[in-house]
Scaffold this motif. Structure first.
Motif, PDB file in Angstrom:
ATOM      1  N   LEU A  58       0.823  -1.211   0.000  1.00 39.91           N
ATOM      2  CA  LEU A  58       0.000   0.000   0.000  1.00 39.91           C
ATOM      3  C   LEU A  58       0.858   1.263   0.000  1.00 39.91           C
ATOM      4  N   ARG A  59       1.929   1.255   0.779  1.00 42.15           N
ATOM      5  CA  ARG A  59       2.832   2.402   0.825  1.00 42.15           C
ATOM      6  C   ARG A  59       3.489   2.622  -0.536  1.00 42.15           C
ATOM      7  N   ALA A  60       3.905   1.558  -1.189  1.00 38.96           N
ATOM      8  CA  ALA A  60       4.513   1.680  -2.509  1.00 38.96           C
ATOM      9  C   ALA A  60       3.493   2.181  -3.531  1.00 38.96           C
ATOM     10  N   ARG A  61       2.252   1.765  -3.401  1.00 34.78           N
ATOM     11  CA  ARG A  61       1.197   2.235  -4.318  1.00 34.78           C
ATOM     12  C   ARG A  61       0.948   3.729  -4.127  1.00 34.78           C
ATOM     13  N   ARG A  62       0.935   4.184  -2.866  1.00 32.93           N
ATOM     14  CA  ARG A  62       0.648   5.595  -2.582  1.00 32.93           C
ATOM     15  C   ARG A  62       1.827   6.504  -2.889  1.00 32.93           C
ATOM     16  N   ARG A  63       3.012   6.095  -2.456  1.00 30.90           N
ATOM     17  CA  ARG A  63       4.163   6.994  -2.517  1.00 30.90           C
ATOM     18  C   ARG A  63       5.087   6.749  -3.702  1.00 30.90           C
ATOM     19  N   GLY A  64       5.236   5.477  -4.094  1.00 29.88           N
ATOM     20  CA  GLY A  64       6.184   5.159  -5.162  1.00 29.88           C
ATOM     21  C   GLY A  64       7.610   5.434  -4.708  1.00 29.88           C
ATOM     22  N   GLY A  65       8.497   5.704  -5.641  1.00 33.54           N
ATOM     23  CA  GLY A  65       9.874   6.071  -5.325  1.00 33.54           C
ATOM     24  C   GLY A  65      10.599   5.046  -4.479  1.00 33.54           C
ATOM     25  N   VAL A  66      11.128   5.498  -3.344  1.00 29.08           N
ATOM     26  CA  VAL A  66      11.904   4.653  -2.442  1.00 29.08           C
ATOM     27  C   VAL A  66      11.041   3.516  -1.888  1.00 29.08           C
ATOM     28  N   ALA A  67       9.782   3.801  -1.577  1.00 31.20           N
ATOM     29  CA  ALA A  67       8.885   2.758  -1.068  1.00 31.20           C
ATOM     30  C   ALA A  67       8.699   1.667  -2.121  1.00 31.20           C
ATOM     31  N   GLY A  68       8.622   2.036  -3.386  1.00 28.66           N
ATOM     32  CA  GLY A  68       8.514   1.057  -4.464  1.00 28.66           C
ATOM     33  C   GLY A  68       9.776   0.228  -4.605  1.00 28.66           C
ATOM     34  N   GLU A  69      10.928   0.877  -4.468  1.00 29.80           N
ATOM     35  CA  GLU A  69      12.205   0.152  -4.531  1.00 29.80           C
ATOM     36  C   GLU A  69      12.321  -0.829  -3.361  1.00 29.80           C
ATOM     37  N   ASP A  70      11.903  -0.378  -2.172  1.00 24.61           N
ATOM     38  CA  ASP A  70      11.927  -1.266  -0.997  1.00 24.61           C
ATOM     39  C   ASP A  70      11.026  -2.478  -1.211  1.00 24.61           C
ATOM     40  N   LEU A  71       9.843  -2.242  -1.765  1.00 25.96           N
ATOM     41  CA  LEU A  71       8.922  -3.341  -2.050  1.00 25.96           C
ATOM     42  C   LEU A  71       9.551  -4.325  -3.030  1.00 25.96           C
ATOM     43  N   HIS A  72      10.159  -3.794  -4.071  1.00 24.28           N
ATOM     44  CA  HIS A  72      10.809  -4.640  -5.076  1.00 24.28           C
ATOM     45  C   HIS A  72      11.912  -5.476  -4.437  1.00 24.28           C
ATOM     46  N   ASP A  73      12.725  -4.839  -3.596  1.00 26.06           N
ATOM     47  CA  ASP A  73      13.849  -5.538  -2.962  1.00 26.06           C
ATOM     48  C   ASP A  73      13.386  -6.631  -2.005  1.00 26.06           C
ATOM     49  N   ILE A  74      12.424  -6.306  -1.130  1.00 33.92           N
ATOM     50  CA  ILE A  74      11.985  -7.313  -0.165  1.00 33.92           C
ATOM     51  C   ILE A  74      11.244  -8.444  -0.859  1.00 33.92           C
ATOM     52  N   THR A  75      10.517  -8.135  -1.920  1.00 28.70           N
ATOM     53  CA  THR A  75       9.841  -9.195  -2.670  1.00 28.70           C
ATOM     54  C   THR A  75      10.865 -10.100  -3.339  1.00 28.70           C
ATOM     55  N   ARG A  76      11.915  -9.505  -3.909  1.00 32.19           N
ATOM     56  CA  ARG A  76      12.959 -10.315  -4.544  1.00 32.19           C
ATOM     57  C   ARG A  76      13.634 -11.238  -3.531  1.00 32.19           C
ATOM     58  N   VAL A  77      13.932 -10.722  -2.350  1.00 30.54           N
ATOM     59  CA  VAL A  77      14.560 -11.534  -1.307  1.00 30.54           C
ATOM     60  C   VAL A  77      13.633 -12.679  -0.892  1.00 30.54           C
ATOM     61  N   ASN A  78      12.359 -12.386  -0.680  1.00 30.77           N
ATOM     62  CA  ASN A  78      11.418 -13.417  -0.236  1.00 30.77           C
ATOM     63  C   ASN A  78      11.131 -14.444  -1.325  1.00 30.77           C
ATOM     64  N   VAL A  79      11.090 -14.004  -2.569  1.00 36.22           N
ATOM     65  CA  VAL A  79      10.902 -14.956  -3.669  1.00 36.22           C
ATOM     66  C   VAL A  79      12.109 -15.891  -3.757  1.00 36.22           C
ATOM     67  N   ARG A  80      13.305 -15.339  -3.613  1.00 41.94           N
ATOM     68  CA  ARG A  80      14.511 -16.196  -3.590  1.00 41.94           C
ATOM     69  C   ARG A  80      14.454 -17.195  -2.437  1.00 41.94           C
ATOM     70  N   ARG A  81      14.000 -16.729  -1.279  1.00 39.33           N
ATOM     71  CA  ARG A  81      13.895 -17.602  -0.104  1.00 39.33           C
ATOM     72  C   ARG A  81      12.892 -18.723  -0.353  1.00 39.33           C
ATOM     73  N   ILE A  82      11.735 -18.391  -0.880  1.00 35.69           N
ATOM     74  CA  ILE A  82      10.704 -19.397  -1.165  1.00 35.69           C
ATOM     75  C   ILE A  82      11.200 -20.389  -2.203  1.00 35.69           C
ATOM     76  N   MET A  83      11.825 -19.895  -3.238  1.00 30.16           N
ATOM     77  CA  MET A  83      12.333 -20.795  -4.282  1.00 30.16           C
ATOM     78  C   MET A  83      13.497 -21.637  -3.758  1.00 30.16           C
ATOM     79  N   GLY A  84      14.287 -21.086  -2.859  1.00 24.80           N
ATOM     80  CA  GLY A  84      15.367 -21.865  -2.238  1.00 24.80           C
ATOM     81  C   GLY A  84      14.814 -23.010  -1.403  1.00 24.80           C
ATOM     82  N   ILE A  85      13.771 -22.719  -0.632  1.00 21.62           N
ATOM     83  CA  ILE A  85      13.122 -23.780   0.141  1.00 21.62           C
ATOM     84  C   ILE A  85      12.568 -24.841  -0.798  1.00 21.62           C
TER      85      ILE A  85
END
Length: 176
Positions: free
Chosen positions: A45-72
């Motif tokens: 929701l924060r990334a949708r409202r603000r974009g910018g850094v919040a969007g980059e943070d969302l992208h980064d944490i999603t990438r980390v969690n997707v790697r974690r899920i795929m690693g499992i």
């Protein structure tokens, strides 16, 4: 009265008449719909409202969690593919064939969560290449919101089915 009797009275084996089971069910589905692929939905929701850094943070944490899920999935996928259905089968047979209310309650909680896990695994597999190459944040927000809706739909059906089954069990064992 012994300590064990007190504990068993507090944690009743008749799950569907126990308030703690219903609290656990509500908390489980609330948590499952808040953490989409391991990402808290308020970040989406924060990334949708603000974009910018919040969007980059969302992208980064999603990438980390997707790697974690795929690693499992890659490391323990075969073991989980055999163990989870075996446990669910044990719970279903013990619960519904041998009439164990505790096994029924655990099955009605665990089975839909496995469906959510499989949907999350499928989405992670689809997202993995795009996250590595720089998927647009707007598309990521849309995909995560749609996945949250899927989780909430599974949770709604699971809660309704569990509530109906629980009412049936409570009426069956009630004494008029």
């Amino acid at each position: 009265m012994t300590v064990f009797q007190t504990i068993f009275d507090l944690i009743a084996i008749r799950s569907f008449s126990n308030l703690w089971y219903w609290i656990a069910l509500a908390v489980t589905w609330s948590t499952a719909s808040h953490w989409v692929l391991g990402v808290p939905y308020d970040m989406v929701l924060r990334a949708r409202r603000r974009g910018g850094v919040a969007g980059e943070d969302l992208h980064d944490i999603t990438r980390v969690n997707v790697r974690r899920i795929m690693g499992i999935s890659r490391e323990a996928g075969l073991v989980l593919a055999g163990l989870v259905p075996a446990i669910l089968s044990f719970l279903a047979v013990t619960g519904f064939l041998y009439d164990s209310e505790l096994a029924q309650a655990v099955f009605l909680l665990a089975c839909p969560l496995c469906i959510v896990w499989l949907a999350s695994l499928r989405l992670a597999k689809r997202l993995e290449p795009g996250l590595e190459t720089g998927m647009p944040v707007e598309l990521l927000i849309q995909v995560l919101a749609r996945h949250r809706l899927t989780i909430q739909s599974v949770g709604l059906v699971a809660i309704v089915v569990t509530a109906l089954w629980g009412m049936y069990q409570n009426l069956r064992y009630s004494v008029f």
